[in-house]
Design a protein around this motif. Structure first.
Motif, PDB file in Angstrom:
ATOM      1  N   THR A 193       0.831  -1.206   0.000  1.00 12.75           N
ATOM      2  CA  THR A 193       0.000   0.000   0.000  1.00 12.75           C
ATOM      3  C   THR A 193       0.862   1.251   0.000  1.00 12.75           C
ATOM      4  OG1 THR A 193      -1.865  -1.055   1.109  1.00 12.75           O
ATOM      5  CG2 THR A 193      -1.669   1.331   1.357  1.00 12.75           C
ATOM      6  N   GLY A 194       0.455   2.226  -0.810  1.00 11.21           N
ATOM      7  CA  GLY A 194       1.185   3.486  -0.850  1.00 11.21           C
ATOM      8  C   GLY A 194       0.887   4.250  -2.126  1.00 11.21           C
ATOM      9  N   MET A 195       1.472   5.429  -2.211  1.00  9.67           N
ATOM     10  CA  MET A 195       1.383   6.221  -3.430  1.00  9.67           C
ATOM     11  C   MET A 195       2.530   5.775  -4.328  1.00  9.67           C
ATOM     12  SD  MET A 195      -0.460   8.614  -4.817  1.00  9.67           S
ATOM     13  CE  MET A 195      -1.161   9.669  -3.557  1.00  9.67           C
ATOM     14  N   TYR A 196       2.190   5.449  -5.555  1.00  6.26           N
ATOM     15  CA  TYR A 196       3.190   4.986  -6.525  1.00  6.26           C
ATOM     16  C   TYR A 196       3.490   6.111  -7.513  1.00  6.26           C
ATOM     17  CZ  TYR A 196       3.087   0.199  -4.848  1.00  6.26           C
ATOM     18  OH  TYR A 196       3.211  -0.929  -4.070  1.00  6.26           O
ATOM     19  N   TYR A 197       4.770   6.389  -7.651  1.00 10.62           N
ATOM     20  CA  TYR A 197       5.228   7.460  -8.539  1.00 10.62           C
ATOM     21  C   TYR A 197       6.088   6.872  -9.647  1.00 10.62           C
ATOM     22  CZ  TYR A 197       4.051  10.504  -4.589  1.00 10.62           C
ATOM     23  OH  TYR A 197       3.410  11.155  -3.570  1.00 10.62           O
ATOM     24  N   CYS A 198       5.992   7.501 -10.797  1.00 12.14           N
ATOM     25  CA  CYS A 198       6.856   7.194 -11.925  1.00 12.14           C
ATOM     26  C   CYS A 198       7.826   8.368 -12.078  1.00 12.14           C
ATOM     27  CB  CYS A 198       5.994   7.019 -13.174  1.00 12.14           C
ATOM     28  SG  CYS A 198       6.874   6.621 -14.678  1.00 12.14           S
ATOM     29  N   ALA A 199       9.078   8.064 -12.389  1.00 14.40           N
ATOM     30  CA  ALA A 199      10.067   9.136 -12.495  1.00 14.40           C
ATOM     31  C   ALA A 199      11.119   8.785 -13.536  1.00 14.40           C
ATOM     32  CB  ALA A 199      10.728   9.377 -11.141  1.00 14.40           C
ATOM     33  N   ALA A 200      11.733   9.832 -14.105  1.00 17.17           N
ATOM     34  CA  ALA A 200      12.732   9.670 -15.159  1.00 17.17           C
ATOM     35  C   ALA A 200      14.101  10.121 -14.673  1.00 17.17           C
ATOM     36  CB  ALA A 200      12.328  10.484 -16.387  1.00 17.17           C
ATOM     37  N   CYS A 201      15.110   9.362 -15.068  1.00 16.95           N
ATOM     38  CA  CYS A 201      16.493   9.614 -14.644  1.00 16.95           C
ATOM     39  C   CYS A 201      17.405   9.661 -15.864  1.00 16.95           C
ATOM     40  CB  CYS A 201      16.931   8.485 -13.700  1.00 16.95           C
ATOM     41  SG  CYS A 201      18.586   8.633 -13.035  1.00 16.95           S
ATOM     42  N   ASN A 202      18.247  10.674 -15.922  1.00 15.14           N
ATOM     43  CA  ASN A 202      19.212  10.804 -17.014  1.00 15.14           C
ATOM     44  C   ASN A 202      20.449   9.965 -16.684  1.00 15.14           C
ATOM     45  OD1 ASN A 202      21.186  11.566 -18.830  1.00 15.14           O
ATOM     46  ND2 ASN A 202      20.543  13.700 -18.888  1.00 15.14           N
ATOM     47  N   PRO A 203      20.684   8.878 -17.390  1.00 18.11           N
ATOM     48  CA  PRO A 203      21.797   8.000 -17.024  1.00 18.11           C
ATOM     49  C   PRO A 203      23.174   8.617 -17.251  1.00 18.11           C
ATOM     50  CG  PRO A 203      20.861   7.298 -19.094  1.00 18.11           C
ATOM     51  CD  PRO A 203      19.961   8.387 -18.555  1.00 18.11           C
ATOM     52  N   ARG A 211      22.863   6.311  -9.773  1.00 23.29           N
ATOM     53  CA  ARG A 211      21.650   6.606  -9.009  1.00 23.29           C
ATOM     54  C   ARG A 211      20.414   6.099  -9.730  1.00 23.29           C
ATOM     55  NH1 ARG A 211      22.496  12.597  -6.256  1.00 23.29           N
ATOM     56  NH2 ARG A 211      24.721  12.362  -5.837  1.00 23.29           N
ATOM     57  N   CYS A 212      20.450   6.057 -11.050  1.00 22.43           N
ATOM     58  CA  CYS A 212      19.313   5.512 -11.795  1.00 22.43           C
ATOM     59  C   CYS A 212      19.157   4.031 -11.479  1.00 22.43           C
ATOM     60  CB  CYS A 212      19.525   5.676 -13.301  1.00 22.43           C
ATOM     61  SG  CYS A 212      19.688   7.358 -13.881  1.00 22.43           S
ATOM     62  N   VAL A 213      20.265   3.308 -11.550  1.00 23.17           N
ATOM     63  CA  VAL A 213      20.228   1.870 -11.314  1.00 23.17           C
ATOM     64  C   VAL A 213      19.838   1.554  -9.872  1.00 23.17           C
ATOM     65  CG1 VAL A 213      21.610  -0.238 -11.284  1.00 23.17           C
ATOM     66  CG2 VAL A 213      21.920   1.418 -13.124  1.00 23.17           C
ATOM     67  N   ALA A 214      20.367   2.348  -8.970  1.00 28.50           N
ATOM     68  CA  ALA A 214      20.092   2.122  -7.546  1.00 28.50           C
ATOM     69  C   ALA A 214      18.729   2.637  -7.125  1.00 28.50           C
ATOM     70  CB  ALA A 214      21.176   2.788  -6.700  1.00 28.50           C
ATOM     71  N   MET A 215      18.027   3.295  -8.036  1.00 28.04           N
ATOM     72  CA  MET A 215      16.721   3.900  -7.736  1.00 28.04           C
ATOM     73  C   MET A 215      16.837   4.868  -6.560  1.00 28.04           C
ATOM     74  SD  MET A 215      14.078   0.752  -8.504  1.00 28.04           S
ATOM     75  CE  MET A 215      15.022  -0.550  -7.704  1.00 28.04           C
TER      76      MET A 215
END
Length: 128
Positions: A90-100, A106-110
């Motif tokens: 349960t929770g708020m689910y967010y989608c986000a974009a990362c510039n690799p 940090r993208c890989v590690a979320m």
């Protein structure tokens, strides 16, 4: 202008399934990694699943075997399939974009600090 919009959240029973959808428009290029994050009340935002431009997938341990991230490149759309849902999902689910190129590890590690573009979130509630 970049716009990220999530949808698909709902109230589901334990063991149920959902498909979350994320549409991202205006991203500068096709190299961005996309990730799904979850934030439960009173808790920090945590990465759940990520998909980079090479098609590599990364999952939080609690999501492995239950969640699946995918993409429809032609529609600039990403999906998160949630299966065997538990109350702790349960929770708020967010989608986000990362510039690799800027924030690769940090993208890989979320790591949320590496993700520049965020949606407003969609609520998932798993009832016990």
């Amino acid at each position: 202008e970049v716009e990220v919009v999530e949808s698909g959240g709902d109230l589901v029973p334990v063991g149920g399934s959902l498909r979350l959808t994320c549409i991202a428009s205006g991203l500068p290029n096709d190299e961005y990694a996309m990730a799904w994050f979850r934030q439960a009340p009173g808790k920090e935002r945590e990465g759940v699943a990520a998909l980079d431009s090479d098609g590599d997938r990364h999952y939080q341990d609690s999501a492995k075997g239950r969640f699946s991230v995918s993409q429809d490149k032609a529609k600039n759309t990403w999906y998160l399939d949630l299966n065997s849902l538990k109350p702790e999902d349960t929770g708020m689910y967010y989608c986000a974009a990362c510039n690799p190129f800027l924030w690769g590890p940090r993208c890989v590690a979320m790591d949320p600090s590496g993700f520049r573009f965020w949606g407003q979130g969609t609520q998932v509630t798993v009832s016990s």
